[in-house]
Scaffold this motif. Structure first.
Motif, PDB file in Angstrom:
ATOM      1  N   HIS A   1      -5.372   2.818   1.209  1.00  0.00           N
ATOM      2  CA  HIS A   1      -4.486   3.316   0.319  1.00  0.00           C
ATOM      3  C   HIS A   1      -4.952   3.386  -0.590  1.00  0.00           C
ATOM      4  O   HIS A   1      -4.589   4.942  -1.531  1.00  0.00           O
TER       5      HIS A   1
ATOM      6  N   ILE B   1      -2.525  -3.583   1.741  1.00  0.00           N
ATOM      7  CA  ILE B   1      -3.268  -2.663   0.989  1.00  0.00           C
ATOM      8  C   ILE B   1      -4.336  -2.978   1.228  1.00  0.00           C
ATOM      9  O   ILE B   1      -5.378  -4.220   1.262  1.00  0.00           O
TER      10      ILE B   1
ATOM     11  N   GLY C   1       1.188  -1.276  -0.054  1.00  0.00           N
ATOM     12  CA  GLY C   1      -0.092   0.336   0.129  1.00  0.00           C
ATOM     13  C   GLY C   1       0.825   1.341  -0.111  1.00  0.00           C
ATOM     14  O   GLY C   1       0.976   1.847  -0.585  1.00  0.00           O
TER      15      GLY C   1
END
Length: 351
Positions: A96, A92, A66
């Motif tokens: 993000h 992630i 991320g």
């Protein structure tokens, strides 16, 4: 270092290094390119001056992805990125993607391919953020994500109008509603993977078959609940080249005869299509002369009659034939097989 050596080094850096890098840089991985950036200012300036080297961000199977993808998108060299691959990446989530939407939108205006396969912390909300800034997206992969559902498809079709490749394999919470959205909005769709999307029914597939007539690759792996109604209408896909029906327990010879109308079929997976017999395979052999790959794995109802028909109609194209578990097909030597199929490279037979 004297003046002559300094002059030679300067010439080397200014003239030779750029020439060499122009030749080799296109063959290097992104990881290697990034490593070279750190070697010297000359290498850095030379590599950054080639925009074509920075059209892809690949962070496949990477940790802390991320933060890493946000950092990459903030760099000037990635201002025209066309492909982002985050398949099986770690760390992630939606937050993000929200930051990327707010701070990196300009860098994604030319994005054409986004791979979020197995990024399981991303939900429909994350798709809402990222699709808002990817107007040119053509390829979208989000395999194995149970947090992605019909709402995510709504965001996709609303913001990304040019999708031709859609991989929804393992997205078990999408329903026929998603298929209606896809069929209404993507008439030029060429690739669709619906593997193990278990909520889908014949009704939803009928919409796809009628609305996405440009499909060339269709994967219906492990959708055992579909009936022959769907399989018979696969003949509507006149451009179909690759079809995966592994586990299609309700596929009959009649349904397979309809599929045989897809004259351009190159690859067909009929693994564990247990109702199929010689009649269906003979129809495929006669209707699909361009067939290169065929799997009949686990089908006990086919015999040497199928092999003979395939040899008559597909012998010069077929390179892979899997008859493992087809107890009605006798064992043959390599030479015997090559007489039937001169271009055969892979033949799998029962023990």
């Amino acid at each position: 270092m004297d003046g002559k050596e300094e002059t030679e080094e300067l010439t080397w850096n200014r003239e030779t290094v750029p020439k060499v890098l122009k030749i080799v840089s296109t063959r290097l991985s992104q990881k290697d390119l990034i490593s070279l950036l750190l070697v010297s200012p000359w290498l850095y300036r030379t590599l950054v001056s080639y925009p074509s080297l920075w059209l892809i961000i690949s962070l496949r199977e990477t940790k802390n992805v991320g933060n890493r993808v946000m950092a990459a998108l903030s760099l000037p060299r990635y201002r025209h990125v066309k492909e982002i691959n985050l398949e099986f990446a770690k760390n992630i989530d939606d937050s993000h993607l929200e930051i990327i939407q707010n701070k990196c939108a300009d860098s994604l205006q030319n994005l054409e391919s986004l791979n979020l396969n197995a990024c399981q912390s991303i939900s429909d909300n994350g798709i809402k953020y990222i699709t808002k800034v990817c107007p040119k997206l053509k390829v979208f992969n989000i395999y194995w994500n149970v947090r992605f559902a019909d709402t995510g498809i709504e965001y996709l079709v609303k913001r990304c109008k040019h999708i031709i490749h859609l991989n929804l394999s393992g997205c078990k919470n999408i329903s026929d509603k998603s298929l209606k959205l896809v069929s209404d909005n993507y008439p030029k769709l060429e690739f669709l993977n619906l593997t193990r999307c278990l909520k889908l029914t014949d009704s939803g597939l009928q919409l796809i078959l009628r609305g996405c007539s440009s499909l060339q690759n269709l994967n219906l792996y492990a959708l055992s609940g579909l009936s022959d109604v769907t399989y018979k209408n696969l003949s509507l896909l006149s451009h179909l080249k690759d079809l995966d029906l592994c586990g299609a327990q309700n596929l009959s010879d009649e349904g397979l005869s309809s599929i045989a109308k897809c004259k351009g079929l190159v690859s067909l997976n009929l693994t564990w299509c247990v109702r199929v017999t010689d009649a269906g395979i003979i129809a495929i052999a006669q209707g699909c002369p361009s067939l290169e790959y065929l799997s009949l794995y686990g089908i006990v109802g086919v015999t040497d009659k199928s092999l003979e028909a395939l040899s008559t109609s597909c012998s010069h194209k077929l390179t892979t034939l899997d008859v493992n578990g087809c107890i009605g097909i006798k064992r043959r030597s390599r030479d015997e097989l090559l007489k039937l199929f001169p271009n055969l490279k892979c033949f799998k037979v029962h023990s």
